[in-house]
Motif scaffolding. Structure first.
Motif, PDB file in Angstrom:
ATOM      1  N   ALA A 299       0.818  -1.213   0.000  1.00  0.00           N
ATOM      2  CA  ALA A 299       0.000   0.000   0.000  1.00  0.00           C
ATOM      3  C   ALA A 299       0.854   1.267   0.000  1.00  0.00           C
ATOM      4  O   ALA A 299       0.416   2.314  -0.495  1.00  0.00           O
ATOM      5  CB  ALA A 299      -0.934  -0.006   1.210  1.00  0.00           C
ATOM      6  N   ARG A 300       2.082   1.179   0.532  1.00  0.00           N
ATOM      7  CA  ARG A 300       2.964   2.351   0.534  1.00  0.00           C
ATOM      8  C   ARG A 300       3.398   2.729  -0.871  1.00  0.00           C
ATOM      9  O   ARG A 300       3.696   3.894  -1.148  1.00  0.00           O
ATOM     10  CB  ARG A 300       4.211   2.087   1.392  1.00  0.00           C
ATOM     11  N   GLY A 301       3.476   1.738  -1.759  1.00  0.00           N
ATOM     12  CA  GLY A 301       3.859   1.998  -3.141  1.00  0.00           C
ATOM     13  C   GLY A 301       5.281   2.488  -3.318  1.00  0.00           C
ATOM     14  O   GLY A 301       5.591   3.166  -4.306  1.00  0.00           O
ATOM     15  N   GLU A 302       6.160   2.137  -2.392  1.00  0.00           N
ATOM     16  CA  GLU A 302       7.539   2.628  -2.449  1.00  0.00           C
ATOM     17  C   GLU A 302       8.528   1.598  -2.976  1.00  0.00           C
ATOM     18  O   GLU A 302       9.622   1.959  -3.418  1.00  0.00           O
ATOM     19  CB  GLU A 302       8.000   3.060  -1.043  1.00  0.00           C
ATOM     20  N   ASP A 303       8.172   0.311  -2.915  1.00  0.00           N
ATOM     21  CA  ASP A 303       9.150  -0.741  -3.188  1.00  0.00           C
ATOM     22  C   ASP A 303       8.699  -1.673  -4.312  1.00  0.00           C
ATOM     23  O   ASP A 303       7.510  -1.936  -4.486  1.00  0.00           O
ATOM     24  CB  ASP A 303       9.382  -1.576  -1.925  1.00  0.00           C
ATOM     25  N   ARG A 304       9.689  -2.193  -5.039  1.00  0.00           N
ATOM     26  CA  ARG A 304       9.429  -3.211  -6.058  1.00  0.00           C
ATOM     27  C   ARG A 304       9.115  -4.540  -5.372  1.00  0.00           C
ATOM     28  O   ARG A 304       9.368  -4.714  -4.187  1.00  0.00           O
ATOM     29  CB  ARG A 304      10.653  -3.383  -6.959  1.00  0.00           C
ATOM     30  N   ASP A 305       8.596  -5.482  -6.149  1.00  0.00           N
ATOM     31  CA  ASP A 305       8.242  -6.788  -5.598  1.00  0.00           C
ATOM     32  C   ASP A 305       9.437  -7.485  -4.968  1.00  0.00           C
ATOM     33  O   ASP A 305       9.305  -8.129  -3.915  1.00  0.00           O
ATOM     34  CB  ASP A 305       7.648  -7.692  -6.692  1.00  0.00           C
TER      35      ASP A 305
END
Length: 202
Positions: free
Chosen positions: A133-139
């Motif tokens: 949900a933070r949308g900061e990191d790749r998988d």
């Protein structure tokens, strides 16, 4: 006497939000702004979120033994400068540190009376949801963070308190209660007790 509160948690557990709320509601607390070599994220501000420095500068501070604790996490350095404790003591405030389990172990050696608090997400699934949900990191980064979380969670027994962050309001209240209870601990307020006892002496 300054009480040191160490708050640790896997990334995504809600630790930063809880610490922010704790600080906003208690003027007797000071936040320890850590040093790091990683670049700023999102709306982070130098000197408020972190002190952002180069790897060379950080290593020079290590060499000068300026840190109460430091660690290398995800190829970046993080550390707590000893000056922040001195500042809290001078201002008569308690100190809150938001640091990982490595740093907590180091600091507990130097400040044995420090109060340690571990914030735990209610499940691996919830932690993954929060990270995404933070949308900061790749998988691939999220996968590493989840692996690291599993390693960190195994150290929960090293902490004095564990806050299971199911509900923000409830966890906020619990964290505040821990701080209030520790301030009332007899060994921390002996200096306040003696003058009261003296009034009863005849």
């Amino acid at each position: 006497m300054t009480t040191v509160f160490i708050v640790s948690a896997p990334s995504g557990s809600g630790k930063s939000t809880l610490v922010s709320r704790l600080l906003a509601g208690d003027s007797g607390l000071m936040f320890s702004v850590s040093y790091t070599t990683r670049p700023p994220r999102g709306q982070e501000v130098d000197g408020q979120s972190y002190h952002f420095v180069t790897r060379e500068d950080f290593e020079a501070m290590i060499a000068r033994k300026e840190f109460l604790e430091w660690a290398e996490v995800f190829s970046n350095y993080y550390g707590t400068h000893q000056g922040v404790l001195e500042q809290a003591q001078a201002e008569g405030k308690d100190l809150v540190l938001d640091i990982d389990v490595q740093g907590a172990r180091q600091l507990k050696i130097k400040v044995p009376e420090a109060v340690t608090i571990f914030v735990l997400a209610p499940s691996r699934e919830v932690l993954e949801q929060r990270l995404r949900a933070r949308g900061e990191d790749r998988d691939d980064v999220i996968a590493v963070r989840l692996w690291e979380a599993a390693e960190e969670i195994r150290r929960y027994k090293d902490y004095d308190y564990v806050v299971i962050n199911r509900d923000l309001e409830e966890s906020d209240a619990t964290l505040g209660a821990i701080v209030k209870a520790e301030r009332a601990r007899r060994t921390r307020i002996e200096g306040l007790i003696r003058p009261i006892l003296d009034t009863f002496e005849v």
